[in-house]
Each structure stands twice: as C-alpha cells, then as structure tokens.
Scaffold this motif. Structure first.
Motif, mmCIF file in Angstrom:
data_model
loop_
_atom_site.group_PDB
_atom_site.id
_atom_site.type_symbol
_atom_site.label_atom_id
_atom_site.label_comp_id
_atom_site.label_asym_id
_atom_site.label_seq_id
_atom_site.Cartn_x
_atom_site.Cartn_y
_atom_site.Cartn_z
ATOM 1 N N LEU A 110 9.129 -4.445 18.351
ATOM 2 C CA LEU A 110 9.023 -3.314 17.448
ATOM 3 C C LEU A 110 7.592 -3.214 16.935
ATOM 4 O O LEU A 110 6.877 -4.219 16.837
ATOM 5 C CB LEU A 110 9.985 -3.478 16.273
ATOM 6 N N LEU A 111 7.175 -2.009 16.604
ATOM 7 C CA LEU A 111 5.826 -1.775 16.085
ATOM 8 C C LEU A 111 5.904 -1.159 14.696
ATOM 9 O O LEU A 111 6.641 -0.183 14.486
ATOM 10 C CB LEU A 111 5.049 -0.841 17.011
ATOM 11 N N CYS A 112 5.132 -1.716 13.782
ATOM 12 C CA CYS A 112 5.081 -1.191 12.418
ATOM 13 C C CYS A 112 3.627 -0.960 12.018
ATOM 14 O O CYS A 112 2.968 -1.851 11.479
ATOM 15 C CB CYS A 112 5.755 -2.158 11.446
ATOM 16 N N PRO A 113 3.081 0.233 12.293
ATOM 17 C CA PRO A 113 1.729 0.533 11.828
ATOM 18 C C PRO A 113 1.723 0.732 10.320
ATOM 19 O O PRO A 113 2.661 1.305 9.752
ATOM 20 C CB PRO A 113 1.388 1.832 12.564
ATOM 21 N N VAL A 114 0.690 0.229 9.682
ATOM 22 C CA VAL A 114 0.570 0.358 8.223
ATOM 23 C C VAL A 114 -0.853 0.809 7.884
ATOM 24 O O VAL A 114 -1.826 0.239 8.363
ATOM 25 C CB VAL A 114 0.897 -0.970 7.505
ATOM 26 N N ILE A 115 -0.943 1.834 7.078
ATOM 27 C CA ILE A 115 -2.230 2.382 6.657
ATOM 28 C C ILE A 115 -2.364 2.169 5.157
ATOM 29 O O ILE A 115 -1.462 2.502 4.381
ATOM 30 C CB ILE A 115 -2.323 3.882 6.993
ATOM 31 N N ASN A 116 -3.482 1.612 4.747
ATOM 32 C CA ASN A 116 -3.728 1.320 3.334
ATOM 33 C C ASN A 116 -3.735 2.616 2.513
ATOM 34 O O ASN A 116 -4.563 3.499 2.742
ATOM 35 C CB ASN A 116 -5.068 0.591 3.180
ATOM 36 N N ALA A 117 -2.798 2.719 1.577
ATOM 37 C CA ALA A 117 -2.714 3.890 0.704
ATOM 38 C C ALA A 117 -3.180 3.571 -0.718
ATOM 39 O O ALA A 117 -2.974 4.377 -1.623
ATOM 40 C CB ALA A 117 -1.272 4.412 0.676
ATOM 41 N N GLN A 118 -3.801 2.382 -0.893
ATOM 42 C CA GLN A 118 -4.256 1.921 -2.200
ATOM 43 C C GLN A 118 -3.048 1.615 -3.102
ATOM 44 O O GLN A 118 -1.912 1.858 -2.735
ATOM 45 C CB GLN A 118 -5.194 2.942 -2.855
ATOM 46 N N ARG A 119 -3.287 1.073 -4.274
ATOM 47 C CA ARG A 119 -2.248 0.762 -5.267
ATOM 48 C C ARG A 119 -1.171 -0.177 -4.708
ATOM 49 O O ARG A 119 -0.008 -0.082 -5.091
ATOM 50 C CB ARG A 119 -1.582 2.041 -5.787
ATOM 51 N N GLN A 120 -1.550 -1.045 -3.771
ATOM 52 C CA GLN A 120 -0.599 -1.957 -3.123
ATOM 53 C C GLN A 120 0.505 -1.199 -2.375
ATOM 54 O O GLN A 120 1.626 -1.691 -2.240
ATOM 55 C CB GLN A 120 0.014 -2.916 -4.148
ATOM 56 N N GLU A 121 0.165 -0.023 -1.889
ATOM 57 C CA GLU A 121 1.097 0.786 -1.113
ATOM 58 C C GLU A 121 0.528 1.035 0.283
ATOM 59 O O GLU A 121 -0.691 0.960 0.492
ATOM 60 C CB GLU A 121 1.366 2.129 -1.798
ATOM 61 N N LYS A 141 6.655 7.291 5.767
ATOM 62 C CA LYS A 141 6.874 7.087 4.336
ATOM 63 C C LYS A 141 5.719 6.353 3.667
ATOM 64 O O LYS A 141 4.930 5.657 4.318
ATOM 65 C CB LYS A 141 8.176 6.345 4.091
ATOM 66 N N LEU A 142 5.665 6.528 2.354
ATOM 67 C CA LEU A 142 4.750 5.805 1.477
ATOM 68 C C LEU A 142 5.591 4.777 0.732
ATOM 69 O O LEU A 142 6.603 5.122 0.115
ATOM 70 C CB LEU A 142 4.099 6.779 0.496
ATOM 71 N N ILE A 143 5.187 3.500 0.781
ATOM 72 C CA ILE A 143 6.037 2.444 0.269
ATOM 73 C C ILE A 143 5.190 1.294 -0.265
ATOM 74 O O ILE A 143 4.085 1.043 0.223
ATOM 75 C CB ILE A 143 6.994 1.953 1.395
ATOM 76 N N LYS A 144 5.710 0.613 -1.270
ATOM 77 C CA LYS A 144 5.058 -0.591 -1.768
ATOM 78 C C LYS A 144 5.071 -1.655 -0.671
ATOM 79 O O LYS A 144 6.060 -1.812 0.042
ATOM 80 C CB LYS A 144 5.787 -1.112 -3.006
ATOM 81 N N ALA A 145 3.977 -2.402 -0.555
ATOM 82 C CA ALA A 145 3.872 -3.400 0.507
ATOM 83 C C ALA A 145 4.973 -4.446 0.404
ATOM 84 O O ALA A 145 5.565 -4.851 1.409
ATOM 85 C CB ALA A 145 2.498 -4.070 0.454
ATOM 86 N N ASP A 146 5.287 -4.897 -0.811
ATOM 87 C CA ASP A 146 6.341 -5.897 -0.986
ATOM 88 C C ASP A 146 7.697 -5.357 -0.566
ATOM 89 O O ASP A 146 8.512 -6.083 0.017
ATOM 90 C CB ASP A 146 6.395 -6.364 -2.441
ATOM 91 N N PRO A 167 -3.822 -6.424 6.055
ATOM 92 C CA PRO A 167 -4.165 -7.486 5.091
ATOM 93 C C PRO A 167 -3.283 -7.476 3.841
ATOM 94 O O PRO A 167 -3.009 -8.541 3.263
ATOM 95 C CB PRO A 167 -5.622 -7.177 4.740
ATOM 96 N N ILE A 168 -2.826 -6.305 3.423
ATOM 97 C CA ILE A 168 -1.964 -6.224 2.238
ATOM 98 C C ILE A 168 -0.636 -6.917 2.515
ATOM 99 O O ILE A 168 -0.124 -7.681 1.684
ATOM 100 C CB ILE A 168 -1.724 -4.756 1.832
ATOM 101 N N LEU A 169 -0.059 -6.661 3.690
ATOM 102 C CA LEU A 169 1.196 -7.316 4.054
ATOM 103 C C LEU A 169 1.011 -8.804 4.268
ATOM 104 O O LEU A 169 1.885 -9.609 3.914
ATOM 105 C CB LEU A 169 1.788 -6.662 5.313
#
Length: 241
Positions: A110-121, A141-146, A167-169
């Motif tokens: 599975l692939l999960c791309p994540v783009i830094n949206a600031q604010r730990q999101e 979606k926009l989601i908190k990293a945790d 890096p956030i994850l």
C-alpha cells in the motif's frame, strides 16, 4: 506517440519533465529553496531542449494542482495556463498525492503519500496498484499526523509512506517507542519527493481517456483555506458580531 510536458511546483521541489508512452525524454529537478517563479519557465525550456523538442511538439501539459504550498500551486497553475492559452494546448491537472503514488508504480505494498500541511497535520490518501492501475482507497483528506498514524497501524498490510510529510510521521512513530509496528515503511528520499515524470505519467492516462481541460476550466485543489483566508474570515466574523 503522445508527448506530455509535466510540471510540479507544489512544494519546495521545482520539477519538469517530458514523457511519452514509450520513454521519459528528459526530467529536471531542483530541490532547494530558490523561488519557483524565477526558475520554472527556465526549467521547462531546458527539459524541452534536452528532449530535442519544442513546445509545439507537446500534445498536452500536465500540472500538479495540489494539495501543497499555496504559492507553489499558483505558480504552477499560472505557468501552464499561460502556455495553454498562448499555444492552444490542452491541460491536465493531477492531484499532487496521486503524483506521489506514481513514484512507486507497480509496488505490491500500500502507498500513503503525505504532504506537510503545517500544524502537525498532513494531506494524505491511501493507494494500491492493481493490474498496473492506481486505485485510490481513501478520499483526499487533511488529518493530524498522530491520527493518521493510528489509522495506518490498524491496517494489516505493509504501507510505504512517502512525501515531505514523512518526517512528521516518523517523529510520531519514535514517540510511540516499542508500540510502533513494522508495517509502516519509509520511502527512500529519491522516491519521496515530487517528480514531474510522475505527474506526466498520471496525466498520460487521463489524456488517453479524453479527460482534458483548458486554461479556463482547470482549477487548483487546496483542501484547506490559506492562512490569509482564514485570518480574513476570522477578522470579518469578529467585525460582523
């Protein structure tokens, strides 16, 4: 043979490429903090020269339409809209998350791309490659990293995470200590950054199926409102009360 010019300026990376069904002609990637507005057209000119082509040889122009940096998205959009209007070329907007998933075409994980949206999101979605086709499993979606991490850890499959939100994850994983699972795999930095060749590859499939736009109909995809818009609405709302 269909030739696609792809560009992506939706992050710190500025990149352009020319691609067809048979080969990648040329690709240019700049991964630093120089101003995209000063270099994007120069990069486009260089990949065309290196490909032995002119802009008139291009069948369609593809652009990363977001989510990502608001300023970067607007620069990319303005660039392709100007070219399309002047040269009467069709446009194809590619979601930046889809483009990142194309960096690892054909993977069984599975692939999960994540783009830094600031604010730990982060901006994100989840994908799987099936029969050489990219299948999106989640809405954008926009989601908190945790919160995203909790969702990923609940999936009983290997998941490759890529993008500038990685890096956030990774920090969230470190904070979990021994609770962290082994199903989450960090992509190599080479595959984790935006690539115009991936934007062009995704756009080629859209072009083949007739899914094209023009300089007037193409729109950016933001998900979140910009800080300026949020502050204006907050101020406006306060005044209205």
């Amino acid at each position: 043979m269909t030739r696609i010019l792809g560009i992506d300026s939706s992050s710190i990376v500025a990149t352009a490429a020319v691609l067809s069904e048979k080969k990648l002609f040329s690709e240019y990637i700049v991964n630093n903090k120089k101003t995209h507005s000063e270099k994007m057209m120069a990069i486009v000119d260089q990949v065309l020269k290196d490909s032995g082509l002119t802009i008139n040889d291009i069948d369609a122009i593809a652009v990363a339409k977001g989510p990502g940096s608001f300023t970067g998205i607007r620069i990319g959009m303005a660039c392709v809209q100007g070219m399309a209007h002047a040269l009467n070329k069709p446009l194809i907007g590619v979601n930046t998350l889809d483009g990142l998933a194309y960096n690892l075409m054909g993977t069984k994980d599975l692939l999960c791309p994540v783009i830094n949206a600031q604010r730990q999101e982060v901006y994100t979605s989840l994908y799987r490659w099936e029969d050489c086709k990219l299948k999106r499993l989640w809405d954008y979606k926009l989601i908190k990293a945790d919160t995203l991490l909790e969702e990923l850890l609940g999936i009983n499959e290997n998941i490759v995470v890529l993008g500038d939100g990685l890096p956030i994850l990774e920090d969230s994983l470190k904070n979990r200590g021994n609770q962290a699972e082994e199903n989450i795999i960090s992509a190599h930095p080479v595959f984790s950054m935006p690539r115009a060749s991936s934007i062009a590859a995704a756009a080629l499939q859209e072009y083949i199926h007739g899914n094209i736009q023009d300089c007037f109909s193409i729109k950016p995809f933001y998900i979140r409102k910009s800080n300026a818009e949020e502050k204006w609405e907050e101020h406006h709302g306060a005044k209205s009360r």
